[in-house]
Write a protein that holds these residues in place. Structure first.
Motif, PDB file in Angstrom:
ATOM      1  N   GLN A 125       0.820  -1.217   0.000  1.00 56.18           N
ATOM      2  CA  GLN A 125       0.000   0.000   0.000  1.00 56.18           C
ATOM      3  C   GLN A 125       0.854   1.266   0.000  1.00 56.18           C
ATOM      4  OE1 GLN A 125      -2.212  -0.607   3.588  1.00 56.18           O
ATOM      5  NE2 GLN A 125      -3.861  -1.712   2.571  1.00 56.18           N
ATOM      6  N   LYS A 162      -7.585   1.095   0.911  1.00 56.45           N
ATOM      7  CA  LYS A 162      -8.677   0.107   0.909  1.00 56.45           C
ATOM      8  C   LYS A 162      -8.958  -0.396  -0.504  1.00 56.45           C
ATOM      9  CE  LYS A 162     -13.473  -0.508   2.448  1.00 56.45           C
ATOM     10  NZ  LYS A 162     -14.641   0.153   3.107  1.00 56.45           N
ATOM     11  N   ILE A 163      -9.045   0.534  -1.442  1.00 64.30           N
ATOM     12  CA  ILE A 163      -9.316   0.158  -2.838  1.00 64.30           C
ATOM     13  C   ILE A 163      -8.160  -0.639  -3.419  1.00 64.30           C
ATOM     14  CG2 ILE A 163      -9.668   1.061  -5.175  1.00 64.30           C
ATOM     15  CD1 ILE A 163     -11.136   3.429  -3.902  1.00 64.30           C
ATOM     16  N   TYR A 164      -6.942  -0.158  -3.199  1.00 66.82           N
ATOM     17  CA  TYR A 164      -5.763  -0.825  -3.756  1.00 66.82           C
ATOM     18  C   TYR A 164      -5.614  -2.236  -3.190  1.00 66.82           C
ATOM     19  CZ  TYR A 164      -0.936  -1.905  -4.934  1.00 66.82           C
ATOM     20  OH  TYR A 164       0.180  -2.530  -5.404  1.00 66.82           O
ATOM     21  N   SER A 165      -5.837  -2.400  -1.898  1.00 66.37           N
ATOM     22  CA  SER A 165      -5.708  -3.718  -1.270  1.00 66.37           C
ATOM     23  C   SER A 165      -6.691  -4.713  -1.873  1.00 66.37           C
ATOM     24  CB  SER A 165      -5.932  -3.605   0.245  1.00 66.37           C
ATOM     25  OG  SER A 165      -4.915  -2.855   0.846  1.00 66.37           O
ATOM     26  N   ALA A 166      -7.921  -4.254  -2.119  1.00 68.05           N
ATOM     27  CA  ALA A 166      -8.935  -5.133  -2.707  1.00 68.05           C
ATOM     28  C   ALA A 166      -8.543  -5.535  -4.126  1.00 68.05           C
ATOM     29  CB  ALA A 166     -10.295  -4.436  -2.709  1.00 68.05           C
ATOM     30  N   LEU A 167      -8.030  -4.572  -4.902  1.00 69.26           N
ATOM     31  CA  LEU A 167      -7.606  -4.855  -6.273  1.00 69.26           C
ATOM     32  C   LEU A 167      -6.411  -5.793  -6.294  1.00 69.26           C
ATOM     33  CD1 LEU A 167      -7.880  -1.295  -7.877  1.00 69.26           C
ATOM     34  CD2 LEU A 167      -9.359  -3.257  -8.333  1.00 69.26           C
ATOM     35  N   GLU A 209      -5.516  -7.974  -3.976  1.00 67.19           N
ATOM     36  CA  GLU A 209      -5.931  -9.308  -3.536  1.00 67.19           C
ATOM     37  C   GLU A 209      -6.628 -10.057  -4.672  1.00 67.19           C
ATOM     38  OE1 GLU A 209      -8.564 -11.465  -0.001  1.00 67.19           O
ATOM     39  OE2 GLU A 209      -8.571  -9.285  -0.204  1.00 67.19           O
ATOM     40  N   ARG A 210      -7.487  -9.355  -5.409  1.00 67.90           N
ATOM     41  CA  ARG A 210      -8.183  -9.999  -6.525  1.00 67.90           C
ATOM     42  C   ARG A 210      -7.207 -10.411  -7.621  1.00 67.90           C
ATOM     43  NH1 ARG A 210     -12.716  -6.660  -9.605  1.00 67.90           N
ATOM     44  NH2 ARG A 210     -10.889  -5.751 -10.607  1.00 67.90           N
TER      45      ARG A 210
END
Length: 208
Positions: free
Chosen positions: A82, A139-144, A146-147
């Motif tokens: 991050q 938050k957005i970057y972590s979700a992307l 992980e996906r």
């Protein structure tokens, strides 16, 4: 990438059984077919190297997910954490500024660019509460990330089917939104007619 042949998979299965002789790995034809289905898209040498590392570090036989995860470590580019990703954003802002958005976005790595798109480059530049912006970006970057990491571990056929289902749901949601917007627009046009306005005036006693 060259896929694992049935003969090569026999070597893979034999090596796992040899490394863990006291465990009953792939005990029947059904489990063998499932393992081959889930590992058959991998390059044999890649899979073999991953297995050798797992053999050296794991007391228990590796599962399918562990083998695919280890192979992905060798082949998928390193994803920034991050802090590194946010640093990339700050560098782009410093170098290109608010008015050169297109150049700034082009300078970002794809996953960072996607996260910035969702927040909005101008919004990031202009928002005075940078702590909140950074937290939202994380938050957005972590979700992307992980996906992307999870997708890299999937067999191509499964990933294709997954993306197909996601696209179908997105299309349905977009269609529902468009229909609702169209209905609201039609309702708005109906309320703007002289007849509707006349009715409202009569209801409120402005006209007889």
């Amino acid at each position: 990438m060259i896929e694992v042949t049935p003969k090569e998979f026999d070597f893979i299965r034999a090596s796992i059984k040899s490394a863990y002789p006291t465990f009953n790995v792939m005990p029947d034809q059904y489990s063998i077919r499932m393992w081959y289905r889930m590992l058959g898209d991998l390059d044999y040498k890649l899979c073999e190297t991953a297995l050798m590392e797992l053999f050296a570090t794991h007391t228990y036989p590796p599962q399918i997910s562990e083998i695919r995860e280890k192979c992905a470590e060798y082949t998928v580019p390193h994803l920034k954490d991050q802090g590194e990703a946010w640093g990339e954003v700050q560098k782009a802002i410093s170098q290109y500024g608010y008015y050169r958005q297109e150049e700034a976005m082009e300078s970002l790595t794809p996953i960072v660019r996607e996260a910035v798109k969702r927040l909005g480059f101008r919004e990031i530049c202009l928002d005075e509460n940078q702590d909140a912006v950074r937290a939202h970006f994380f938050k957005i970057y972590s979700a992307l990330a992980e996906r992307k990491s999870n997708d890299a571990k999937l067999p191509p056929g499964i990933l294709e089917a997954k993306n197909k289902y996601i696209a179908q749901i997105a299309a349905q949601e977009n269609a529902a939104i468009e229909q609702k917007q169209q209905e609201e627009a039609e309702e708005g046009r109906a309320r703007a007619t002289p007849e509707y306005i006349d009715m409202l005036m009569r209801e409120h006693g402005f006209k007889r």
